[in-house]
Motif scaffolding. Structure first.
Motif, short mmCIF file in Angstrom:
data_model
loop_
_atom_site.label_atom_id
_atom_site.label_comp_id
_atom_site.label_asym_id
_atom_site.label_seq_id
_atom_site.Cartn_x
_atom_site.Cartn_y
_atom_site.Cartn_z
N ALA A 80 0.71 -1.21 -0.03
CA ALA A 80 0.05 0.02 0.11
C ALA A 80 0.78 1.13 0.19
O ALA A 80 0.54 2.53 -0.46
CB ALA A 80 -0.86 -0.08 1.41
N ARG A 81 2.18 1.15 0.26
CA ARG A 81 3.14 2.40 0.22
C ARG A 81 3.28 2.81 -1.22
O ARG A 81 3.40 2.22 -2.17
CB ARG A 81 4.54 1.75 0.99
CG ARG A 81 4.25 1.39 2.26
CD ARG A 81 5.57 0.98 2.78
NE ARG A 81 5.54 0.03 4.00
CZ ARG A 81 6.71 -0.59 4.55
NH1 ARG A 81 7.97 -0.30 3.87
NH2 ARG A 81 6.50 -1.41 5.58
N ASP A 82 3.17 4.30 -1.30
CA ASP A 82 3.49 4.78 -2.33
C ASP A 82 4.47 5.86 -2.68
O ASP A 82 4.35 6.78 -3.47
CB ASP A 82 2.03 5.01 -3.15
CG ASP A 82 1.55 6.44 -2.27
OD1 ASP A 82 2.03 6.64 -1.31
OD2 ASP A 82 0.36 6.70 -2.75
N ASP A 83 5.36 5.81 -1.80
CA ASP A 83 6.28 7.08 -1.75
C ASP A 83 7.27 6.62 -2.56
O ASP A 83 8.05 5.71 -2.99
CB ASP A 83 7.03 6.87 -0.37
CG ASP A 83 8.14 7.80 -0.10
OD1 ASP A 83 7.66 9.21 -0.22
OD2 ASP A 83 9.22 7.49 -0.17
N GLU A 84 7.61 7.70 -3.69
CA GLU A 84 8.46 7.70 -4.76
C GLU A 84 9.87 7.31 -4.47
O GLU A 84 10.37 6.35 -4.82
CB GLU A 84 8.45 8.82 -5.60
CG GLU A 84 9.21 8.81 -7.02
CD GLU A 84 9.14 9.87 -7.95
OE1 GLU A 84 10.12 9.86 -8.89
OE2 GLU A 84 8.33 10.91 -7.54
N ALA A 85 10.54 8.09 -3.34
CA ALA A 85 11.67 7.36 -3.03
C ALA A 85 11.76 6.21 -2.41
O ALA A 85 12.98 5.44 -2.81
CB ALA A 85 11.88 8.70 -1.72
N GLU A 86 10.80 5.70 -1.70
CA GLU A 86 11.04 4.34 -1.28
C GLU A 86 10.77 3.32 -2.67
O GLU A 86 11.68 2.40 -2.36
CB GLU A 86 9.77 3.88 -0.45
CG GLU A 86 9.90 2.43 0.13
CD GLU A 86 8.92 2.23 1.44
OE1 GLU A 86 9.44 1.23 2.19
OE2 GLU A 86 8.15 2.67 1.39
N ILE A 87 10.09 3.85 -3.38
CA ILE A 87 9.97 2.75 -4.78
C ILE A 87 11.49 2.57 -5.46
O ILE A 87 11.81 1.54 -5.84
CB ILE A 87 8.90 3.37 -5.55
CG1 ILE A 87 7.53 3.39 -5.18
CG2 ILE A 87 9.07 2.59 -6.94
CD1 ILE A 87 6.48 3.87 -5.90
N VAL A 88 11.96 3.76 -5.62
CA VAL A 88 13.41 4.06 -6.35
C VAL A 88 14.37 3.20 -5.26
O VAL A 88 15.07 2.40 -5.92
CB VAL A 88 13.91 5.19 -6.24
CG1 VAL A 88 15.27 5.51 -6.78
CG2 VAL A 88 12.98 6.11 -7.55
N ARG A 89 14.31 3.33 -4.07
CA ARG A 89 15.34 2.51 -3.21
C ARG A 89 15.15 1.05 -3.24
O ARG A 89 15.89 0.20 -3.42
CB ARG A 89 15.04 3.07 -1.86
CG ARG A 89 15.95 2.10 -0.93
CD ARG A 89 15.81 2.50 0.66
NE ARG A 89 14.39 2.38 1.04
CZ ARG A 89 13.90 1.12 1.41
NH1 ARG A 89 14.63 0.27 1.56
NH2 ARG A 89 12.67 1.18 2.10
N LEU A 90 13.72 0.39 -3.25
CA LEU A 90 13.57 -0.84 -3.53
C LEU A 90 13.87 -1.56 -4.76
O LEU A 90 14.63 -2.59 -5.02
CB LEU A 90 11.90 -1.14 -3.18
CG LEU A 90 11.53 -1.12 -1.90
CD1 LEU A 90 10.06 -0.84 -1.78
CD2 LEU A 90 12.03 -2.21 -0.82
#
Length: 230
Positions: A80-90
């Motif tokens: 459910a998380r949609d933070d762009e910075a986290e997406i890039v990190r993953l």
């Protein structure tokens, strides 16, 4: 169709994914924790892993790093998380794709198909050498991904086989841990414990220990070498 591991602690979401993936003719196994996922991946060959981030025992981001330490199986993050910075990190940490909940089954199926196409194309383009490697009583066939010790087949995980084949291809040569991470794990840096764990599992299957090695020899502070028993 594909063999899929669903890592999801929400029972409702988990049941829905299992039902829809099974209806699409996929073979599905499911777990609700990161540790269960690591055990499954270490012993079962999956085509793709669908990984939730909000797991009860370990954050999915950390679970992803640990998965990448033992396998290169494609991983699709579903959360459910949609933070762009986290997406890039993953994605930088090794995720192959990312889906934000809620998503449709059709969307998931399309992403799975794309990830599997890339994975299979990559595997086909990197065909291993056909030469059988023999070191003492070890026989390793990189093309068929089969290994035997004194004529008895070894039950190895994908990463255990890759590690054994890489070392056996350089018998008697001390290989630095940094080189193992780069060549076997395709990582420029990482935790030495990952290598130690895999060496321990491999030694067990070769019938030896670190204290009483036969094939695998660790030179503290230098690296690892594989050579036939003296």
């Amino acid at each position: 169709m594909a063999s899929v591991l669903v890592v999801e602690d929400d029972q409702f979401v988990r049941s829905a994914l299992i039902r829809h993936l099974t209806e699409a003719a996929h073979t599905v196994r499911s777990v609700g924790t990161a540790l269960e996922a690591l055990r499954e991946v270490a012993h079962v060959g999956f085509d793709v892993v669908i990984l939730d981030l909000g797991l009860p025992d370990l954050d999915g981001g950390e679970a992803l790093k640990m998965l990448r330490g033992i396998t290169d199986v494609p991983v699709i993050i579903a959360t459910a998380r949609d933070d762009e910075a986290e997406i890039v990190r993953l994605l930088n940490d090794g995720a192959d794709d990312y889906l934000t909940k809620p998503f449709s089954v059709e969307h998931l199926s399309a992403r799975m198909a794309a990830v599997l196409r890339r994975s299979r194309a990559s595997a086909a383009g990197a065909e291993p050498p056909s030469r059988v490697i023999r070191v003492g009583g070890l026989s390793i066939d990189p093309l068929r991904r089969q290994a035997e010790l004194d004529g008895v087949a070894l039950d190895l995980t994908r990463r255990e086989f890759d590690l054994l084949a890489f070392l056996a291809g350089r018998p008697g040569v001390v290989v630095a841990r940094r080189e193992l991470l780069a060549e076997v794990w395709q990582q420029s840096y990482g935790d030495d414990q990952t290598i130690d764990v895999h060496l321990s599992w491999l030694r067990r299957k070769l019938g030896e220990t670190a204290a009483r090695p036969r094939y695998l020899h660790t030179l503290r502070g230098v690296g690892v070498k594989l050579e036939p028993p003296q």
